[in-house]
Motif scaffolding. Structure first.
Motif, mmCIF file in Angstrom:
data_model
loop_
_atom_site.group_PDB
_atom_site.id
_atom_site.type_symbol
_atom_site.label_atom_id
_atom_site.label_comp_id
_atom_site.label_asym_id
_atom_site.label_seq_id
_atom_site.Cartn_x
_atom_site.Cartn_y
_atom_site.Cartn_z
ATOM 1 N N GLU A 76 0.815 -1.219 0.000
ATOM 2 C CA GLU A 76 0.000 0.000 0.000
ATOM 3 C C GLU A 76 0.850 1.272 0.000
ATOM 4 O OE1 GLU A 76 -3.226 0.016 -0.361
ATOM 5 O OE2 GLU A 76 -3.401 -2.157 -0.278
ATOM 6 N N LEU A 77 2.167 1.121 0.075
ATOM 7 C CA LEU A 77 3.057 2.281 0.167
ATOM 8 C C LEU A 77 3.673 2.602 -1.200
ATOM 9 C CD1 LEU A 77 4.987 1.261 3.393
ATOM 10 C CD2 LEU A 77 3.094 2.889 3.228
ATOM 11 N N PHE A 78 4.002 3.885 -1.406
ATOM 12 C CA PHE A 78 4.756 4.286 -2.584
ATOM 13 C C PHE A 78 6.163 3.714 -2.488
ATOM 14 C CE2 PHE A 78 1.723 7.909 -2.367
ATOM 15 C CZ PHE A 78 1.132 7.720 -3.605
ATOM 16 N N TYR A 79 6.790 3.486 -3.636
ATOM 17 C CA TYR A 79 8.150 2.944 -3.682
ATOM 18 C C TYR A 79 9.113 3.805 -2.866
ATOM 19 C CZ TYR A 79 12.665 1.507 -5.561
ATOM 20 O OH TYR A 79 13.958 1.089 -5.685
ATOM 21 N N GLU A 80 8.987 5.112 -3.010
ATOM 22 C CA GLU A 80 9.873 6.024 -2.297
ATOM 23 C C GLU A 80 9.671 5.932 -0.779
ATOM 24 O OE1 GLU A 80 7.912 6.912 -4.832
ATOM 25 O OE2 GLU A 80 9.323 7.483 -6.408
ATOM 26 N N THR A 81 8.437 5.722 -0.355
ATOM 27 C CA THR A 81 8.145 5.580 1.071
ATOM 28 C C THR A 81 8.809 4.321 1.616
ATOM 29 O OG1 THR A 81 6.014 6.644 0.665
ATOM 30 C CG2 THR A 81 6.284 5.517 2.772
ATOM 31 N N VAL A 82 8.744 3.231 0.861
ATOM 32 C CA VAL A 82 9.395 1.981 1.272
ATOM 33 C C VAL A 82 10.891 2.206 1.416
ATOM 34 C CG1 VAL A 82 9.924 -0.385 0.557
ATOM 35 C CG2 VAL A 82 7.610 0.519 0.249
ATOM 36 N N VAL A 94 12.538 4.991 2.089
ATOM 37 C CA VAL A 94 12.815 5.811 3.266
ATOM 38 C C VAL A 94 12.678 4.979 4.536
ATOM 39 C CG1 VAL A 94 11.995 7.759 4.650
ATOM 40 C CG2 VAL A 94 12.227 8.006 2.177
ATOM 41 N N LEU A 95 11.614 4.190 4.641
ATOM 42 C CA LEU A 95 11.429 3.357 5.829
ATOM 43 C C LEU A 95 12.569 2.351 5.983
ATOM 44 C CD1 LEU A 95 7.579 2.750 5.717
ATOM 45 C CD2 LEU A 95 8.840 4.036 7.454
ATOM 46 N N GLU A 96 13.036 1.778 4.872
ATOM 47 C CA GLU A 96 14.160 0.841 4.947
ATOM 48 C C GLU A 96 15.436 1.545 5.371
ATOM 49 O OE1 GLU A 96 14.037 -1.038 1.100
ATOM 50 O OE2 GLU A 96 12.577 -2.537 1.776
ATOM 51 N N ILE A 97 15.669 2.760 4.892
ATOM 52 C CA ILE A 97 16.845 3.539 5.309
ATOM 53 C C ILE A 97 16.786 3.832 6.804
ATOM 54 C CG2 ILE A 97 17.927 5.832 5.141
ATOM 55 C CD1 ILE A 97 17.242 5.722 2.113
ATOM 56 N N LEU A 98 15.576 4.073 7.317
ATOM 57 C CA LEU A 98 15.404 4.376 8.736
ATOM 58 C C LEU A 98 15.434 3.129 9.618
ATOM 59 C CD1 LEU A 98 12.650 7.143 8.503
ATOM 60 C CD2 LEU A 98 15.109 7.432 8.944
ATOM 61 N N GLY A 99 15.567 1.956 8.998
ATOM 62 C CA GLY A 99 15.725 0.733 9.771
ATOM 63 C C GLY A 99 14.493 -0.122 9.917
ATOM 64 N N ALA A 100 13.493 0.064 9.089
ATOM 65 C CA ALA A 100 12.276 -0.758 9.184
ATOM 66 C C ALA A 100 12.618 -2.212 8.831
ATOM 67 C CB ALA A 100 11.204 -0.228 8.248
ATOM 68 N N GLU A 101 12.013 -3.142 9.574
ATOM 69 C CA GLU A 101 12.188 -4.572 9.316
ATOM 70 C C GLU A 101 11.042 -5.074 8.461
ATOM 71 O OE1 GLU A 101 12.901 -7.064 12.713
ATOM 72 O OE2 GLU A 101 13.543 -5.307 13.855
ATOM 73 N N GLU A 102 11.352 -5.969 7.541
ATOM 74 C CA GLU A 102 10.328 -6.570 6.698
ATOM 75 C C GLU A 102 9.867 -7.863 7.351
ATOM 76 O OE1 GLU A 102 10.087 -8.011 2.134
ATOM 77 O OE2 GLU A 102 11.083 -6.106 2.514
ATOM 78 N N LYS A 103 8.551 -8.014 7.542
ATOM 79 C CA LYS A 103 7.977 -9.204 8.145
ATOM 80 C C LYS A 103 6.769 -9.649 7.331
ATOM 81 C CE LYS A 103 9.470 -8.134 12.795
ATOM 82 N NZ LYS A 103 9.131 -8.098 14.207
#
Length: 71
Positions: free
Chosen positions: A51-57, A59-68
């Motif tokens: 549901e997120l824009f590619y750019e949002t994904v 940014v979240l990955e750069i900030l340390g978001a974990e994929e689950k």
């Protein structure tokens, strides 16, 4: 001669298949989470990745978001 589509025959014999998965809840943007959905989790926030824009994904990955995967 009575001909019937195989799908119709299967529905008559076994009923309609369950196509909807039961929702597990909502993410922090109000999107429904279903089993198997890819989530991005950062701090106590969770987001459905599709549901997120590619750019949002990114940014979240750069900030340390974990994929689950939702279970």
């Amino acid at each position: 001669m009575d001909l019937e589509h195989p799908v119709v025959t299967a529905i008559r014999r076994h009923g309609y298949p369950k196509t909807q998965k039961e929702p597990l809840g909502m993410d922090d943007l109000g999107n429904t989470i279903y089993p198997g959905d890819e989530l991005l989790v950062i701090d106590d926030y969770k987001f459905v990745k599709d549901e997120l824009f590619y750019e949002t994904v990114q940014v979240l990955e750069i900030l340390g978001a974990e994929e689950k995967i939702a279970k």
